[in-house]
Design an enzyme around this catalytic site. Structure first.
Site, PDB file in Angstrom:
ATOM      1  N   THR A   1     -79.853   2.705  -6.053  1.00 13.82           N
ATOM      2  CA  THR A   1     -80.684   3.900  -6.142  1.00 13.82           C
ATOM      3  C   THR A   1     -81.398   4.006  -7.481  1.00 13.82           C
ATOM      4  O   THR A   1     -80.889   3.531  -8.515  1.00 13.82           O
ATOM      5  CB  THR A   1     -79.808   5.151  -5.961  1.00 13.82           C
ATOM      6  OG1 THR A   1     -80.591   6.325  -6.221  1.00 13.82           O
ATOM      7  CG2 THR A   1     -78.616   5.150  -6.899  1.00 13.82           C
TER       8      THR A   1
ATOM      9  N   TYR B   1     -73.291  10.437  -8.484  1.00  9.28           N
ATOM     10  CA  TYR B   1     -73.876   9.561  -7.461  1.00  9.28           C
ATOM     11  C   TYR B   1     -74.499   8.327  -8.113  1.00  9.28           C
ATOM     12  O   TYR B   1     -74.186   7.187  -7.761  1.00  9.28           O
ATOM     13  CB  TYR B   1     -74.925  10.326  -6.654  1.00  9.28           C
ATOM     14  CG  TYR B   1     -75.795   9.435  -5.807  1.00  9.28           C
ATOM     15  CD1 TYR B   1     -75.240   8.637  -4.805  1.00  9.28           C
ATOM     16  CD2 TYR B   1     -77.173   9.371  -6.010  1.00  9.28           C
ATOM     17  CE1 TYR B   1     -76.030   7.800  -4.035  1.00  9.28           C
ATOM     18  CE2 TYR B   1     -77.966   8.553  -5.247  1.00  9.28           C
ATOM     19  CZ  TYR B   1     -77.398   7.764  -4.257  1.00  9.28           C
ATOM     20  OH  TYR B   1     -78.190   6.932  -3.504  1.00  9.28           O
TER      21      TYR B   1
END
Length: 343
Positions: A117, A142
């Site tokens: 990501t 995350y």
């Protein structure tokens, strides 16, 4: 030989399964169906219900199938949830990835494509497209959990007969051009998904979090990439590894930024009517501006995006949302299996 897709019942994973089958590949899927759907898995793929952290299940999959490569999507992805429940994210994203890598090494599987990501970059110092060499400063658990997985892959590849491609996604959006898959998650937080639900009356309103960022309209700016183009990058990565390419990391985005309000205007234009919007404060862990420099993916993987058009991205998402009720048949067998397995 087969390709194992972890999280293949989810949003991006289900598109990947269709693309692999279209390319003539033999496909195996493992998914615990915590957010994905059994009906979303293409019928020709072999499906295993369960968690990638289950060593016995992975052993069964590797014994029953000749796995050539793993495309690893399984994981948790909601930034605010990662802030409130960080240990769950480290368990599901990092610890389970470690277990998957270990099982792959033990089974002699030498190719892994990993879903990472842009959150690994945090907020760049300047509002320019970020390269893979931009400092890695994740601002939420995350992003940190994904970066830790990247490090494990790097070190495992240095120590074992293993090569990998890490693809750092920017904001994935839209739905399969052929209409076979799309974003179907219940309670999804993806901006375009939420906006499409609001536009079609499935939500009373949507929230814009933060209007005081240093951007052209005060809302966060992101690089929105069509899910079919992202899947094409994975297919290119698989070819790259098959041809003997060394381990590498690449960004996946278009290099063009749109704000939250830009996207909402595009949805309003596509659906032809307004919908209610509420404005709130910034969410913890959200960056102001992040756009990709994807020249490495284009040069080394030969990736050629085909759907770099916000209007097309929005229209494909709206089309899927309109069809979702008829496509998403009740997954009673999946529910029964999930309950029996304790998920």
């Amino acid at each position: 030989m087969a390709i194992l897709v972890t999280g293949g019942a989810g949003y991006i994973g289900s598109h990947m399964v269709w693309a692999l089958l279209d390319a003539g590949e033999d496909v195996v899927v493992v998914d615990r169906l915590s957010t994905g759907f059994r009906w979303a898995v293409a019928p020709k793929a072999r499906f295993y219900l369960g968690d990638i952290g289950d060593k016995d299940l992975l052993s069964q999959i590797f014994v029953e199938n000749s796995i050539e490569a793993i495309v690893h999507f399984a994981g948790s992805i909601v930034v605010p949830d990662s802030v409130s429940a960080p240990l769950e994210y480290y368990e599901n994203n990092t610890c389970n990835t470690r277990r998957l890598i270990a099982a792959a090494v033990e089974a002699g599987i030498d190719k892994i494509i990993f879903s990472s990501t842009a959150a690994v970059y945090g907020t760049p110092d300047v509002a320019l497209p970020v390269t893979e060499d931009t400092p890695l400063r994740p601002e939420n658990p995350y992003g940190q959990s994904k970066l830790m997985s990247e490090v494990m892959l790097r070190d495992a590849s240095a120590a074992h007969d293993l090569r990998h491609v890490v693809l750092r996604y920017f904001n994935v959006a839209g739905a399969d051009i052929a209409g076979r898959a799309g974003q179907s998650s219940l309670g999804a937080t993806h901006l375009l998904k939420v906006a499409c639900e609001a536009a079609l009356g499935k939500r009373k309103t949507l929230s814009v979090w933060g209007t005081d960022y240093d951007t052209h309209d005060g809302t966060g700016v992101r690089d929105y990439i069509h899910v079919n183009d992202l899947v094409d990058a994975h297919l290119a990565a698989l070819t790259y590894l098959r041809e003997g390419g060394p381990s590498m990391t690449a960004n996946c985005g278009y290099g063009v930024g749109y704000s939250v309000l830009d996207v909402l205007r595009a949805v309003r234009q596509a659906c032809g009517h307004p919908f209610a919007i509420e404005y709130g404060p910034r969410r913890p862990g959200d960056a102001a501006y992040i756009v990709a420099d994807s020249s490495r993916a284009r040069a080394l993987l030969g990736w050629k995006p085909r759907y770099n058009d916000l209007r097309l991205i929005v229209e494909s998402a709206l089309d899927w949302e309109r069809r979702l009720k008829e496509v998403a048949t009740p997954d009673l067998e999946g529910l029964r299996q999930r309950l029996a397995s304790g998920f």
